[in-house]
Design a protein around this motif. Structure first.
Motif, PDB file in Angstrom:
ATOM      1  N   ALA B 246      49.216 -22.701   2.556  1.00 26.43           N
ATOM      2  CA  ALA B 246      49.469 -21.170   2.778  1.00 26.43           C
ATOM      3  C   ALA B 246      50.473 -20.802   3.706  1.00 26.43           C
ATOM      4  N   THR B 247      50.265 -21.925   4.821  1.00 27.78           N
ATOM      5  CA  THR B 247      50.744 -21.011   6.324  1.00 27.78           C
ATOM      6  C   THR B 247      52.396 -21.427   6.196  1.00 27.78           C
ATOM      7  N   GLY B 248      52.639 -22.107   5.042  1.00 27.89           N
ATOM      8  CA  GLY B 248      54.184 -22.998   4.672  1.00 27.89           C
ATOM      9  C   GLY B 248      54.433 -23.849   5.945  1.00 27.89           C
ATOM     10  N   ARG B 249      53.595 -24.466   5.927  1.00 29.73           N
ATOM     11  CA  ARG B 249      53.653 -25.680   7.244  1.00 29.73           C
ATOM     12  C   ARG B 249      53.341 -27.072   6.601  1.00 29.73           C
ATOM     13  N   ILE B 250      53.682 -27.628   5.029  1.00 24.76           N
ATOM     14  CA  ILE B 250      53.400 -28.713   4.406  1.00 24.76           C
ATOM     15  C   ILE B 250      54.699 -29.593   5.657  1.00 24.76           C
ATOM     16  N   ASP B 251      55.948 -29.121   5.654  1.00 24.63           N
ATOM     17  CA  ASP B 251      56.434 -30.214   5.709  1.00 24.63           C
ATOM     18  C   ASP B 251      56.515 -30.405   7.533  1.00 24.63           C
ATOM     19  N   LYS B 252      55.705 -29.896   8.475  1.00 29.19           N
ATOM     20  CA  LYS B 252      55.642 -29.302   9.701  1.00 29.19           C
ATOM     21  C   LYS B 252      54.704 -30.741  10.457  1.00 29.19           C
ATOM     22  N   TYR B 253      54.003 -31.039   9.482  1.00 31.51           N
ATOM     23  CA  TYR B 253      52.662 -31.837  10.229  1.00 31.51           C
ATOM     24  C   TYR B 253      51.917 -33.322   9.033  1.00 31.51           C
ATOM     25  N   ASN B 254      51.367 -33.951   9.266  1.00 28.81           N
ATOM     26  CA  ASN B 254      51.261 -35.102   8.884  1.00 28.81           C
ATOM     27  C   ASN B 254      49.757 -35.087   8.867  1.00 28.81           C
ATOM     28  N   VAL B 255      48.638 -34.978   7.987  1.00 28.17           N
ATOM     29  CA  VAL B 255      47.177 -35.429   7.819  1.00 28.17           C
ATOM     30  C   VAL B 255      46.895 -36.374   8.033  1.00 28.17           C
ATOM     31  N   TRP B 256      46.401 -37.172   8.854  1.00 30.65           N
ATOM     32  CA  TRP B 256      45.552 -38.454   8.541  1.00 30.65           C
ATOM     33  C   TRP B 256      44.203 -38.060   8.856  1.00 30.65           C
ATOM     34  N   ALA B 257      43.110 -38.551   7.568  1.00 30.73           N
ATOM     35  CA  ALA B 257      42.116 -38.386   7.904  1.00 30.73           C
ATOM     36  C   ALA B 257      41.253 -39.064   6.808  1.00 30.73           C
ATOM     37  N   THR B 272      40.456 -29.212   3.784  1.00 27.72           N
ATOM     38  CA  THR B 272      40.823 -27.203   3.892  1.00 27.72           C
ATOM     39  C   THR B 272      40.695 -27.088   4.679  1.00 27.72           C
ATOM     40  N   LEU B 273      38.911 -27.363   5.462  1.00 23.56           N
ATOM     41  CA  LEU B 273      39.126 -26.684   6.296  1.00 23.56           C
ATOM     42  C   LEU B 273      39.105 -27.393   7.652  1.00 23.56           C
ATOM     43  N   GLY B 274      38.214 -29.428   7.342  1.00 22.60           N
ATOM     44  CA  GLY B 274      39.112 -29.366   8.804  1.00 22.60           C
ATOM     45  C   GLY B 274      40.581 -28.960   8.971  1.00 22.60           C
ATOM     46  N   VAL B 275      41.846 -29.281   7.520  1.00 25.05           N
ATOM     47  CA  VAL B 275      42.740 -28.980   8.156  1.00 25.05           C
ATOM     48  C   VAL B 275      43.205 -27.954   8.666  1.00 25.05           C
ATOM     49  N   ALA B 276      42.436 -26.187   8.864  1.00 24.54           N
ATOM     50  CA  ALA B 276      42.470 -25.375   9.087  1.00 24.54           C
ATOM     51  C   ALA B 276      42.410 -25.377  10.458  1.00 24.54           C
ATOM     52  N   ARG B 277      40.921 -25.880  10.702  1.00 25.85           N
ATOM     53  CA  ARG B 277      40.288 -25.849  12.291  1.00 25.85           C
ATOM     54  C   ARG B 277      41.732 -26.846  13.019  1.00 25.85           C
ATOM     55  N   ALA B 278      42.324 -28.127  12.318  1.00 22.12           N
ATOM     56  CA  ALA B 278      42.632 -28.486  13.318  1.00 22.12           C
ATOM     57  C   ALA B 278      44.398 -27.624  13.415  1.00 22.12           C
ATOM     58  N   LEU B 279      45.092 -26.925  12.693  1.00 21.42           N
ATOM     59  CA  LEU B 279      45.961 -26.233  12.599  1.00 21.42           C
ATOM     60  C   LEU B 279      46.162 -25.553  14.005  1.00 21.42           C
ATOM     61  N   LEU B 286      47.438 -18.677  13.989  1.00 19.15           N
ATOM     62  CA  LEU B 286      48.340 -18.913  12.680  1.00 19.15           C
ATOM     63  C   LEU B 286      46.320 -18.151  11.998  1.00 19.15           C
ATOM     64  N   LYS B 287      45.956 -17.553  13.157  1.00 24.98           N
ATOM     65  CA  LYS B 287      43.708 -17.371  12.435  1.00 24.98           C
ATOM     66  C   LYS B 287      44.467 -16.055  11.556  1.00 24.98           C
ATOM     67  N   PRO B 288      45.387 -15.304  11.883  1.00 24.98           N
ATOM     68  CA  PRO B 288      44.274 -13.903  10.305  1.00 24.98           C
ATOM     69  C   PRO B 288      45.587 -14.615   9.185  1.00 24.98           C
ATOM     70  N   ALA B 289      46.821 -15.533   8.960  1.00 20.77           N
ATOM     71  CA  ALA B 289      46.973 -16.108   8.224  1.00 20.77           C
ATOM     72  C   ALA B 289      46.454 -16.778   6.415  1.00 20.77           C
ATOM     73  N   LEU B 290      45.852 -17.352   8.097  1.00 21.52           N
ATOM     74  CA  LEU B 290      43.900 -18.546   7.813  1.00 21.52           C
ATOM     75  C   LEU B 290      43.403 -18.248   7.504  1.00 21.52           C
ATOM     76  N   ARG B 291      42.330 -16.611   7.571  1.00 20.46           N
ATOM     77  CA  ARG B 291      41.722 -16.043   7.726  1.00 20.46           C
ATOM     78  C   ARG B 291      41.226 -15.362   5.573  1.00 20.46           C
ATOM     79  N   ARG B 292      42.971 -15.076   5.509  1.00 21.41           N
ATOM     80  CA  ARG B 292      43.900 -14.165   4.542  1.00 21.41           C
ATOM     81  C   ARG B 292      43.299 -15.488   3.123  1.00 21.41           C
ATOM     82  N   ALA B 293      44.010 -17.028   3.889  1.00 19.88           N
ATOM     83  CA  ALA B 293      43.831 -18.005   3.066  1.00 19.88           C
ATOM     84  C   ALA B 293      42.792 -18.484   2.509  1.00 19.88           C
TER      85      ALA B 293
END
Lengths: 472, 322
Positions: B246-257, B272-279, B286-293
């Motif tokens: 939703a924030t166009g950051r897929i190619d900027k981060y790696n996720v290990w969960a 989703t929530l875990g990734v958002a909080r870490a982001l 990015l908080k407003p964008a994430l809240r909208r998402a």
């Protein structure tokens, strides 16, 4: 009210009980009207216990008026292979796979089309499988990924040096193992090799075709005549242009006499016609193809679904013990060639692919593949990246199948297919877009998104996420 | 004698002290001081310890002792003509405790009204006792509008500059604070660690996901497996990385969960929530964008419990005639 016939009278039979009485009737029994059912006592009064008197559901589900499918129709639909979608756009500027470009770095990451005659031959060897998404596009095309170019180069080397390439393709589900076999078969056809395929290892071992012991073999081997006939049919149909030009050069002891200089296609057809002699004919054909006395092309032998041939089959011997798959003559033939017990004197390739969706429990094969993939001194040069398959330790509580462990010799290359690179994924998605199947701008972020969703570019998942997933 | 104004513990004003100081001489009032119940003295200065209801002579043996009219040793100094008066002038109002409290706070504010105050909104955040809690303490049916007067006074006192806040104000407003200040309950600030990782924890239904987010190129590993190995459904895979998508950051981060508990959907949406909080730690803007998402708020819904008489939470058994 007392009964008309008193108890004493019951001692004498009333006249109607005499069976002889019926003889005087002139009405045949069949013409007699059936007795009317006695009117129910429940016409009035409270309903009986357990009888449902209130019907809440007013509507009764209407019976479908459609005709049920004919026997075998559903299976035919399920197994049908559709290779064209007339609604998809023709991709302009798409190259065809050819001898010139199959190992060319230029085509890396692009989709090349399969020429029409080649498609017919691929159909004949049953190289296409359902669920591979061929029916989504105007005509069949394959992505030339890194592994495709690698096998193309390897086949070139095989041809020039007359050696045997032995290789097992493995990898996770939808990673393109069967399609890479198809690509190898296409290349072999284009190079005028003789192609022999076993499209599904399961067909050989699930006891769906008849089998019989083969005389003068110890331990006893079993031959599947009907399957051998269909195998010969595939060989003959797909390789007709080559086999019709090759003549027999050896003398064979066959149940039927064949003249000298018989075309090999004719020889194969003899076996197709009579399954009883299919196995000797197959052997004779193989001897001819591997003969060094005449000019013979290289051979490509492939098998998909290797797991099923690396365990006990569903067949039983006379003592009702399971027959090991390696005791089936056709499987044995393949495994000997794969392990290096037999070779191809005129050069060629023996390729096998495991399956990750139809996967039987084969701990021995899994162990053998895992040991080879995770060993530090791997012989296969292309294993640069880390294997994504879980390493398996030898379990002391499992009786491993030594025949299987020994058949995966060090001369066999184990290649694990991994996800596409981003460039390859981009090429594939541009092809989807050019076919009109994907309506989205193909840019960096879109490709990355789909690449990630596809678990790091697993090609089948990429297709699922971008083309199959757009169904509304 | 000023014994009535000795500091007492808040809410426990039940010391029984005889008072005879006239109201006019009282200079300060203690909260809840009217709880200091006056003991009635007789005109002659004797304490009426009990009352005789028994008239029968035969029961005198078990009845209470007779009134001793002679002054006891402890009361020798008390003049006999003293009249006991209530501890608080509010004693005869309807809500004496409340009235005392209000007057006390008003006095306090009058005393310190010249002290400098902070800007509105700059005062330390305090959660005052709720009306219900206050009523419990004073034991009087205080109206909301009346208690609001107290709260306004408390807020005004709380706005006195903290560095100049007198001790008596501090101690006076302390009893009105809630036992636990919810405003002090702030989550620990997450930071990027020395490896560039941020951990974010997300929950949904009964799933819990711990997500380590590092800068990278869009690789995802969940429980050591690639995304396709964990979620066969494409929709779930999209859910898992929805915050990045939703924030166009897929190619900027790696996720290990690491994710555990619950089912497939729960796990995906916990991610989703875990990734958002870490982001949000990497990029707070990015908080407003994430809240909208829809990635910021935890979805609190859980499985509704089964009820007796029902087949599930709400499903009723099929109707049968009898």
């Amino acid at each position: 009210m007392a009964s008309q016939s008193c108890w004493r009278c019951l001692l004498r039979c009333p006249p109607s009980i005499y069976p002889g009485n019926r003889l005087f009737s002139t009405t045949p029994a069949v013409l007699a009207k059936p007795l009317k059912a006695k009117k129910s006592d429940q016409a009035f009064g409270a309903p009986k216990k357990g009888v449902k008197s209130l019907r809440i559901k007013k509507k009764v589900a209407g019976k479908s008026t459609g005709k049920p499918p004919a026997p075998g129709e559903r299976k035919a639909i399920r197994k049908r292979i559709v290779l064209s979608n007339t609604n998809a756009l023709e991709v302009k500027g798409m190259q065809d796979l050819s001898n010139e470009n199959m190992a060319d770095e230029e085509v890396r990451g692009t989709v090349v089309g399969l020429p029409g005659p080649l498609v017919d031959r691929l159909r004949a060897v049953e190289a296409f499988r359902t669920g591979q998404g061929w029916g989504l596009f105007r005509r069949p095309g394959v992505l030339m990924r890194g592994d495709s170019l690698e096998i193309a180069k390897a086949l070139e080397g095989v041809e020039s040096e007359k050696k045997t390439l032995r290789r097992i393709y493995t990898g996770e589900r939808r990673s393109g193992k069967s399609v890479i076999l198809l690509q190898a078969i296409s290349m072999a056809f284009l190079k005028d090799w003789v192609v022999v395929t076993i499209p599904e290892g399961q067909d050989l071992t699930n006891a769906h075709t008849e089998y019989a012991p083969l005389h003068s073999t110890t331990p006893v081997q079993y031959v599947q005549r009907a399957y051998t006939a269909s195998l010969l049919s595939r060989i003959s149909k797909a390789n007709a242009p080559i086999l019709s030009n090759l003549k027999t050069s050896l003398s064979h002891k066959l149940p039927i006499p064949i003249p000298r200089d018989t075309p090999l296609s004719r020889l194969a057809d003899l076996g197709v016609r009579d399954p009883d002699i299919a196995w000797p004919i197959f052997q004779a054909l193989w001897d001819e193809l591997t003969s060094t006395q005449a000019a013979r092309p290289p051979i490509m032998l492939t098998l998909d679904g290797l797991g099923h041939t690396m365990r006990d089959s569903q067949y039983r011997d006379p003592a009702f013990k399971p027959i090991h798959a390696h005791d089936l003559a056709i499987v044995r033939h393949f495994v000997d060639l794969l392990s290096g017990a037999r070779s191809l004197p005129n050069g060629g390739a023996v390729l096998a692919a495991t399956s990750a969706s139809n996967v039987p429990s084969t701990p021995s094969l899994a162990l053998a593949l895992s040991q080879r993939l995770h060993s530090t001194t791997t012989t296969s040069s292309q294993q640069q990246t880390l294997s994504r398959l879980k390493p398996i330790q030898r379990n002391p509580f499992i009786a491993y199948d030594e025949r299987v462990l020994q058949s995966i010799t060090p001369s066999v290359d184990i290649v694990e297919l991994q996800g596409l690179s981003r460039e390859e994924a981009r090429g594939l998605m541009e092809y989807y877009a050019a076919s009109g199947m994907l309506r989205h701008k193909i840019d960096e972020s879109f490709v990355t998104e789909k690449w990630t969703i596809a678990g790091g570019g697993v090609v089948g998942e990429l297709e699922k996420a971008s083309v199959m997933g757009v169904r509304v | 004698m000023r014994a009535a104004w000795l500091p007492t513990k808040f809410g426990l004003g039940s010391q029984l002290l005889p008072l005879w100081v006239p109201f006019s001489q009282q200079t300060s009032r203690h909260p809840y001081s009217s709880l200091l119940r006056a003991i009635r003295y007789s005109r002659r200065g004797t304490i009426i310890e009990s009352r005789q209801f028994v008239t029968s002579l035969t029961r005198r043996g078990i009845a209470a002792p007779e009134i001793c009219f002679e002054p006891k040793d402890s009361q020798k100094g008390i003049p006999g003509h003293a009249r006991v008066v209530p501890a608080s002038p509010s004693y005869f109002t309807g809500k004496p405790e409340f009235t005392d409290n209000l007057l006390f706070l008003q006095d306090l504010l009058r005393k310190y009204q010249t002290l400098p105050v902070v800007q509105p909104g700059q005062a330390p955040r305090v959660a005052w006792k709720t009306l219900a809690q206050y009523r419990l303490v004073v034991g009087e049916p205080v109206k909301a509008s009346k208690y609001h007067k107290i709260v306004l006074l408390l807020q005004r006192l709380n706005h006195i500059h903290p560095s100049l806040l007198p001790e008596d104000v501090k101690s006076a407003i302390a009893p009105y604070k809630r036992d636990v200040n919810p405003h002090e309950n702030v989550p620990n600030q997450r930071t990027v660690d020395r490896f560039g990782r941020v951990i974010g924890v997300g929950r949904r239904k009964s799933s819990t996901a711990r997500v380590w987010l590092v800068e990278g190129d869009g690789e995802v590993l969940i429980n050591g497996k690639p995304l396709v190995g964990v979620f066969p459904r494409v929709h779930d895979r999209e859910s898992a990385i929805w915050a990045l998508k939703a924030t166009g950051r897929i190619d900027k981060y790696n996720v290990w969960a690491l994710v555990e508990g619950g089912g497939t959907t729960g796990q995906a949406e916990a991610l989703t929530l875990g990734v958002a909080r870490a982001l949000l730690v990497h990029e707070p803007s990015l908080k407003p964008a994430l809240r909208r998402a829809g990635c910021v708020t935890r979805d609190p819904r859980r499985v509704e419990r089964k009820k007796p008489g029902k087949l599930k939470a709400r499903k009723m058994p099929a109707w049968v005639k009898r």
